[in-house]
Every structure is written in structure tokens, then in C-alpha cells.
Design a protein around this motif. Structure first.
Motif, PDB file in Angstrom:
ATOM      1  N   TYR A  42       0.854  -1.183   0.000  1.00 40.60           N
ATOM      2  CA  TYR A  42       0.000   0.000   0.000  1.00 40.60           C
ATOM      3  C   TYR A  42       0.889   1.231   0.000  1.00 40.60           C
ATOM      4  CZ  TYR A  42      -3.605   3.400   1.170  1.00 40.60           C
ATOM      5  OH  TYR A  42      -4.455   4.477   1.137  1.00 40.60           O
ATOM      6  N   LEU A  43       0.739   2.048  -1.020  1.00 39.96           N
ATOM      7  CA  LEU A  43       1.440   3.327  -1.123  1.00 39.96           C
ATOM      8  C   LEU A  43       2.954   3.166  -0.923  1.00 39.96           C
ATOM      9  CD1 LEU A  43       0.198   6.068  -1.801  1.00 39.96           C
ATOM     10  CD2 LEU A  43       0.398   6.695   0.584  1.00 39.96           C
ATOM     11  N   GLY A  44       3.544   2.198  -1.607  1.00 35.96           N
ATOM     12  CA  GLY A  44       4.991   2.043  -1.615  1.00 35.96           C
ATOM     13  C   GLY A  44       5.577   1.216  -0.503  1.00 35.96           C
ATOM     14  N   GLN A  45       4.727   0.685   0.399  1.00 40.33           N
ATOM     15  CA  GLN A  45       5.226  -0.098   1.524  1.00 40.33           C
ATOM     16  C   GLN A  45       4.467  -1.411   1.646  1.00 40.33           C
ATOM     17  OE1 GLN A  45       4.783   2.549   4.915  1.00 40.33           O
ATOM     18  NE2 GLN A  45       6.773   3.493   4.554  1.00 40.33           N
ATOM     19  N   ILE A  46       5.126  -2.434   2.192  1.00 39.25           N
ATOM     20  CA  ILE A  46       4.459  -3.693   2.494  1.00 39.25           C
ATOM     21  C   ILE A  46       3.769  -3.565   3.848  1.00 39.25           C
ATOM     22  CG2 ILE A  46       4.828  -6.125   3.088  1.00 39.25           C
ATOM     23  CD1 ILE A  46       6.989  -6.234   0.986  1.00 39.25           C
ATOM     24  N   VAL A  47       2.468  -3.875   3.868  1.00 45.86           N
ATOM     25  CA  VAL A  47       1.696  -3.734   5.103  1.00 45.86           C
ATOM     26  C   VAL A  47       1.334  -5.082   5.727  1.00 45.86           C
ATOM     27  CG1 VAL A  47       0.776  -1.491   4.457  1.00 45.86           C
ATOM     28  CG2 VAL A  47      -0.500  -3.560   3.846  1.00 45.86           C
ATOM     29  N   GLU A  48       1.430  -6.170   4.955  1.00 43.66           N
ATOM     30  CA  GLU A  48       1.186  -7.499   5.506  1.00 43.66           C
ATOM     31  C   GLU A  48       1.862  -8.535   4.623  1.00 43.66           C
ATOM     32  OE1 GLU A  48      -2.424 -10.252   7.382  1.00 43.66           O
ATOM     33  OE2 GLU A  48      -2.820  -8.213   6.660  1.00 43.66           O
ATOM     34  N   GLN A  49       2.328  -9.612   5.258  1.00 42.59           N
ATOM     35  CA  GLN A  49       3.024 -10.655   4.517  1.00 42.59           C
ATOM     36  C   GLN A  49       2.897 -11.980   5.262  1.00 42.59           C
ATOM     37  OE1 GLN A  49       7.096  -9.759   3.164  1.00 42.59           O
ATOM     38  NE2 GLN A  49       7.692 -11.807   3.826  1.00 42.59           N
ATOM     39  N   GLY A  50       2.736 -13.055   4.501  1.00 43.95           N
ATOM     40  CA  GLY A  50       2.661 -14.359   5.140  1.00 43.95           C
ATOM     41  C   GLY A  50       2.220 -15.433   4.173  1.00 43.95           C
ATOM     42  N   ASP A  51       2.024 -16.637   4.700  1.00 46.05           N
ATOM     43  CA  ASP A  51       1.503 -17.758   3.929  1.00 46.05           C
ATOM     44  C   ASP A  51       0.150 -17.378   3.343  1.00 46.05           C
ATOM     45  OD1 ASP A  51      -0.521 -20.273   4.291  1.00 46.05           O
ATOM     46  OD2 ASP A  51       1.415 -20.910   3.481  1.00 46.05           O
ATOM     47  N   VAL A  52      -0.096 -17.775   2.087  1.00 46.05           N
ATOM     48  CA  VAL A  52      -1.283 -17.292   1.387  1.00 46.05           C
ATOM     49  C   VAL A  52      -2.577 -17.714   2.088  1.00 46.05           C
ATOM     50  CG1 VAL A  52      -1.447 -19.251  -0.217  1.00 46.05           C
ATOM     51  CG2 VAL A  52      -2.335 -17.027  -0.888  1.00 46.05           C
ATOM     52  N   ASP A  53      -2.643 -18.935   2.606  1.00 42.89           N
ATOM     53  CA  ASP A  53      -3.864 -19.364   3.275  1.00 42.89           C
ATOM     54  C   ASP A  53      -4.084 -18.604   4.579  1.00 42.89           C
ATOM     55  OD1 ASP A  53      -4.714 -21.193   1.357  1.00 42.89           O
ATOM     56  OD2 ASP A  53      -3.496 -22.813   2.182  1.00 42.89           O
ATOM     57  N   THR A  54      -2.989 -18.302   5.282  1.00 42.84           N
ATOM     58  CA  THR A  54      -3.111 -17.531   6.524  1.00 42.84           C
ATOM     59  C   THR A  54      -3.582 -16.111   6.249  1.00 42.84           C
ATOM     60  OG1 THR A  54      -1.338 -18.828   7.558  1.00 42.84           O
ATOM     61  CG2 THR A  54      -1.860 -16.697   8.544  1.00 42.84           C
ATOM     62  N   VAL A  55      -2.988 -15.461   5.257  1.00 46.27           N
ATOM     63  CA  VAL A  55      -3.361 -14.079   4.932  1.00 46.27           C
ATOM     64  C   VAL A  55      -4.800 -14.002   4.449  1.00 46.27           C
ATOM     65  CG1 VAL A  55      -2.893 -12.142   3.375  1.00 46.27           C
ATOM     66  CG2 VAL A  55      -0.990 -13.352   4.460  1.00 46.27           C
ATOM     67  N   PHE A  56      -5.233 -15.014   3.693  1.00 47.28           N
ATOM     68  CA  PHE A  56      -6.581 -14.959   3.127  1.00 47.28           C
ATOM     69  C   PHE A  56      -7.664 -15.335   4.134  1.00 47.28           C
ATOM     70  CE2 PHE A  56      -4.623 -14.126  -0.760  1.00 47.28           C
ATOM     71  CZ  PHE A  56      -5.559 -13.909  -1.744  1.00 47.28           C
ATOM     72  N   THR A  57      -7.343 -16.088   5.152  1.00 45.84           N
ATOM     73  CA  THR A  57      -8.368 -16.502   6.111  1.00 45.84           C
ATOM     74  C   THR A  57      -8.279 -15.760   7.438  1.00 45.84           C
ATOM     75  OG1 THR A  57      -6.984 -18.333   6.893  1.00 45.84           O
ATOM     76  CG2 THR A  57      -8.554 -18.815   5.140  1.00 45.84           C
ATOM     77  N   GLN A  58      -7.071 -15.268   7.784  1.00 49.33           N
ATOM     78  CA  GLN A  58      -6.899 -14.554   9.050  1.00 49.33           C
ATOM     79  C   GLN A  58      -6.047 -13.301   8.856  1.00 49.33           C
ATOM     80  OE1 GLN A  58      -5.516 -18.339  11.086  1.00 49.33           O
ATOM     81  NE2 GLN A  58      -6.811 -17.519  12.708  1.00 49.33           N
ATOM     82  N   PRO A  59      -6.485 -12.396   7.983  1.00 46.66           N
ATOM     83  CA  PRO A  59      -5.703 -11.176   7.758  1.00 46.66           C
ATOM     84  C   PRO A  59      -5.712 -10.298   9.001  1.00 46.66           C
ATOM     85  CG  PRO A  59      -7.854 -10.984   6.726  1.00 46.66           C
ATOM     86  CD  PRO A  59      -7.741 -12.393   7.220  1.00 46.66           C
ATOM     87  N   ARG A  60      -4.622  -9.551   9.173  1.00 47.67           N
ATOM     88  CA  ARG A  60      -4.527  -8.708  10.353  1.00 47.67           C
ATOM     89  C   ARG A  60      -4.448  -7.218  10.028  1.00 47.67           C
ATOM     90  NH1 ARG A  60      -6.667 -12.176  12.319  1.00 47.67           N
ATOM     91  NH2 ARG A  60      -6.088 -13.481  14.103  1.00 47.67           N
ATOM     92  N   HIS A  61      -4.222  -6.852   8.781  1.00 48.62           N
ATOM     93  CA  HIS A  61      -4.200  -5.430   8.432  1.00 48.62           C
ATOM     94  C   HIS A  61      -5.548  -5.034   7.843  1.00 48.62           C
ATOM     95  CE1 HIS A  61      -2.962  -1.580   6.716  1.00 48.62           C
ATOM     96  NE2 HIS A  61      -1.886  -1.662   7.481  1.00 48.62           N
ATOM     97  N   PRO A  62      -6.102  -3.894   8.239  1.00 47.59           N
ATOM     98  CA  PRO A  62      -7.425  -3.491   7.726  1.00 47.59           C
ATOM     99  C   PRO A  62      -7.458  -3.305   6.214  1.00 47.59           C
ATOM    100  CG  PRO A  62      -6.399  -1.720   9.020  1.00 47.59           C
ATOM    101  CD  PRO A  62      -5.593  -2.944   9.256  1.00 47.59           C
ATOM    102  N   TYR A  63      -6.329  -2.936   5.599  1.00 46.33           N
ATOM    103  CA  TYR A  63      -6.295  -2.815   4.140  1.00 46.33           C
ATOM    104  C   TYR A  63      -6.450  -4.184   3.494  1.00 46.33           C
ATOM    105  CZ  TYR A  63      -4.507  -1.834  -0.546  1.00 46.33           C
ATOM    106  OH  TYR A  63      -4.359  -1.735  -1.906  1.00 46.33           O
ATOM    107  N   THR A  64      -5.745  -5.171   4.017  1.00 51.17           N
ATOM    108  CA  THR A  64      -5.873  -6.526   3.497  1.00 51.17           C
ATOM    109  C   THR A  64      -7.297  -7.027   3.643  1.00 51.17           C
ATOM    110  OG1 THR A  64      -3.593  -6.928   4.225  1.00 51.17           O
ATOM    111  CG2 THR A  64      -4.883  -8.838   3.549  1.00 51.17           C
ATOM    112  N   ARG A  65      -7.914  -6.745   4.790  1.00 55.04           N
ATOM    113  CA  ARG A  65      -9.285  -7.167   5.035  1.00 55.04           C
ATOM    114  C   ARG A  65     -10.244  -6.548   4.019  1.00 55.04           C
ATOM    115  NH1 ARG A  65      -9.590  -9.508  10.212  1.00 55.04           N
ATOM    116  NH2 ARG A  65     -11.853  -9.396  10.133  1.00 55.04           N
ATOM    117  N   ALA A  66     -10.010  -5.291   3.682  1.00 58.01           N
ATOM    118  CA  ALA A  66     -10.879  -4.620   2.717  1.00 58.01           C
ATOM    119  C   ALA A  66     -10.719  -5.226   1.326  1.00 58.01           C
ATOM    120  CB  ALA A  66     -10.568  -3.130   2.692  1.00 58.01           C
ATOM    121  N   LEU A  67      -9.481  -5.535   0.939  1.00 59.56           N
ATOM    122  CA  LEU A  67      -9.253  -6.147  -0.367  1.00 59.56           C
ATOM    123  C   LEU A  67      -9.906  -7.526  -0.449  1.00 59.56           C
ATOM    124  CD1 LEU A  67      -5.489  -5.318  -1.084  1.00 59.56           C
ATOM    125  CD2 LEU A  67      -7.506  -4.174  -2.008  1.00 59.56           C
ATOM    126  N   LEU A  68      -9.735  -8.317   0.592  1.00 56.35           N
ATOM    127  CA  LEU A  68     -10.275  -9.671   0.585  1.00 56.35           C
ATOM    128  C   LEU A  68     -11.796  -9.672   0.620  1.00 56.35           C
ATOM    129  CD1 LEU A  68      -7.808 -11.430   3.058  1.00 56.35           C
ATOM    130  CD2 LEU A  68      -7.811 -11.513   0.564  1.00 56.35           C
TER     131      LEU A  68
END
Length: 368
Positions: free
Chosen positions: A229-255
Motif C-alpha cells: 500500500y502506497l509504496g510499503q508492504i503492510v502485511e506478509q505471510g503464507d497465502v492461506d493464513t493471509v486470506f483466512t486470518q488477515p490482520r491489516h485493515p487494508y488486506t481485510r478490505a481487499l479480501l
């Protein structure tokens, strides 16, 4: 041999703007990005258009020179390479561009386009050997040997992207970076190219770095994912973990906006409000706070660092309050969505289902 094939540390790319009568400024396209890519995996970088992910891809390939930071490929400092050493690097790192038509020289036949890397990196190869290798590469990506005599304009978009993939594979690379490799293609063709990339990764032992904004693509072809987001990484991890238990509100909005090919109820979607701020004038503190429903006073002044979450090892997020957010919204409605399955056929059948649902016309609101 190290398990890590590609490393980025503190990577930055700032562009100067203005000049003359225009007001000068600085666009922070990539601003302090760090990550590792493991050998043999598919690592995805996702985010909205304008977040800097394509610039980041070009920094990894040294198509752009970073303002600051380092890139290391297989133990080699990429930033320090010049001349023949940089050309030698191109043999092991190849790029698949977003637009297959503009990335192929219209004056060159397909045989010459695919054969050019062979001439550059294997000058000892005879002309007959090169023709045989070109034919084998075209067959590997689902094209016929006689296609070598044709020109790019004689092919469809999906076929041209296959030509671009064959060209990238010609030098027998260890790493292939794809910058939105299917976004310019029709929905009906996207799954075919994604399936092809997955099969080639398994067959040739490639490492893939995929740049995308379509999370349906990433869900079913990647091992790990980094959200920008805007030039920076805001969340990173295993794809199943990020898609089922995201922790950043931006990731949650995208998903929340992903179309899911599944029956039953799903949590209400939450649209991401507002526009992404300009990278020439990013907000102070957390760069997402101007659009974040959980923003507090601290978010406007303190830029959060990436830190380990409560979910799994290797899962990191840059948010001051992700513990509070997770407790408030524990379920995204994606926990029961089908996960990636072993084997290319099963893995990409899920993606085809999602694309089929997206392409189905929806009834107008005024119809019964």
C-alpha cells in the motif's frame, strides 16, 4: 545452497518531478521494502493500481536503479553489477511483461523473438540447434513449431502471452518475475495462462514472483503473499493464513471484495472508501489511516513497523491495533472457501470457477 534465492532490503525508488515552471517534488514509488523469496516457491505481491508493485518488480530485475537499498539474487549483489556481469544475470532472472503485444517487437518473427535470448546467452549454439530449441519452447507453452514463422500481430492476446513466457524460458532461468501477466487478457484466457505458469513451475523447478491486483489469481497459485500500500508492504505471510486470518485493515478490505464461487451466506462486504493518497505527498504516520475505519490519534503520527502477528510464524503486519481488529471482526467469511489443492488441475479448477462466476451476466435491478 541457501533456501533463499532473492532478497530485498530497505529498497527505495524515488522519482523527481517538476522542473521548469512546474513545482518540483518527489514521488516515493517504493519506500523501504524488505522481503525474502524462497527457492522454488511462488511469491505474490498485491495491491491497488499505483501502490508501487510494478516499480518494485523492475527494481528486482535492475531495469530501474534503486534510490537506496539492496537486492541480492542467489548470493549476488544485483545493484553492483554492470556490463557483462549484468547481462549474465539476465540469464537467470527473466521478466514477463503485462502487455504481451507491446513487449514483443512487431518486426521480428516469433522464431527470432524466442531465439534472441539463445543467441545472447548461448552463442556457441548452432542455427539448427537454436531452431530446434525454439520449436521445443513453443511446444512447451502450447504452441506449434510452425508458429515460429509468424509475427506477433497474427496471434490472440493469450497466444502472445504464451510467446512472452516461451521467450522468458529460453535462457533456462532460475527466477521468473511476472508483472500482471494475465490482467491484459480476456477472462476466458486468464485461467489457461495461470495454469501454464503453475505447470511450468512444477516441471522446471522455477521460482516465480507474481505482481497482481487480482486476489482471485493470487489465492490459487501462490505460496506466500505480500500486500503493498502506497509504496510499503503492510502485511506478509503464507497465502492461506493471509486470506483466512488477515490482520491489516487494508488486506481485510481487499479480501472482502473477492468474488467467491460458493453457495451459502457470507459476511457483508465492506467497500474500501476514498482514494489512495498521492505517493508524492504520503500521509504522516500510518499511510492507510486516511481510509482506515479503525484509525486513532496514534495512527496519524506513528508509522507502524511490520511485526509478527498472533496467527502463525512468518505472518507479519504493519498495524498498531491488529489485535483489536481481529477480536472485533474474527470472521471474513472466507474460512470455508476452498483452499489451494495439490496438483495443477485441482489448483486452477478453483480459479476457473471464480472467473466463471465473475463473467456471468447479472440481472438488472429493475428486473424481477
Amino acid at each position: 545452497m541457501s533456501d533463499t534465492i532473492l532478497t530485498a532490503r530497505g529498497l527505495k525508488k524515488h522519482f523527481k518531478t517538476g522542473g521548469g515552471m512546474a513545482k518540483s517534488g518527489t514521488v516515493r514509488a517504493v519506500d523501504d521494502v524488505s522481503f525474502d523469496v524462497r527457492r522454488g516457491e511462488t511469491f505474490a505481491i498485491v495491491g491497488e493500481s499505483g501502490c508501487g508493485k510494478s516499480t518494485l518488480a523492475r527494481l528486482l530485475m535492475r531495469l530501474l536503479t534503486p534510490t537506496d537499498g539492496d537486492v541480492e539474487f542467489d548470493g549476488i549483489d544485483v545493484r553492483s553489477l554492470k556490463g557483462r556481469d549484468l547481462t549474465a544475470l539476465r540469464r537467470d532472472m527473466q521478466f514477463v511483461f503485462q502487455d504481451p503485444f507491446s513487449s514483443l517487437n512487431p518486426r521480428m518473427s516469433v522464431g527470432k523473438l524466442v531465439g534472441e535470448p539463445l543467441e545472447t546467452h548461448f552463442p556457441q549454439m548452432s542455427a539448427s540447434e537454436r531452431r530446434g530449441k525454439v520449436a521445443a519452447l513453443l511446444a512447451k507453452v502450447g504452441l506449434r513449431p510452425e508458429h515460429a514463422e509468424r509475427y506477433p500481430h497474427e496471434f490472440s492476446g493469450g497466444q502472445r502471452q504464451r510467446i512472452g513466457i516461451a521467450r522468458a524460458l529460453a535462457s533456462a532461468p532460475k527466477l521468473v518475475i511476472g508483472d500482471e501477466p494475465v490482467s491484459a487478457l480476456d477472462v476466458s484466457v486468464q485461467a489457461q495462462v495461470i495454469n501454464l505458469l503453475g505447470d511450468l513451475r512444477d516441471e522446471l523447478g522455477l521460482t516465480l514472483v507474481i505482481i497482481a491486483h487480482d486476489l482471485a489469481v493470487i489465492r490459487h497459485m501462490s505460496d506466500r503473499v505480500a500486500v503493498m500500500y502506497l509504496g510499503q508492504i503492510v502485511e506478509q505471510g503464507d497465502v492461506d493464513t493471509v486470506f483466512t486470518q488477515p490482520r491489516h485493515p487494508y488486506t481485510r478490505a481487499l479480501l472482502s471484495a473477492i468474488p467467491v464461487a460458493a453457495h451459502g451466506e457470507r459476511a457483508p462486504r465492506k467497500a474500501l472508501e476514498g482514494e489512495m493518497p498521492s505517493p508524492a505527498n504520503p500521509p504522516s504516520g500510518c499511510r492507510f489511516h486516511t481510509r482506515c475505519p479503525y484509525a486513532q490519534a496514534r495512527c496519524t503520527t506513528d508509522n507502524p513497523e511490520l511485526r509478527r502477528t498472533d496467527v502463525a510464524e512468518g505472518h507479519i503486519a504493519a498495524c498498531h491495533f491488529f489485535e483489536v481488529i481481529a477480536a472485533d471482526e474474527p470472521d471474513l467469511g472466507l474460512a470455508d472457501a476452498p483452499k489451494r489443492a495439490p496438483g495443477a488441475a485441482a489448483r486452477f479448477a478453483l480459479y476457473e470457477d471464480a472467473m466463471r462466476e465473475r463473467a456471468t451476466p447479472r440481472p438488472r435491478q429493475d428486473q424481477e
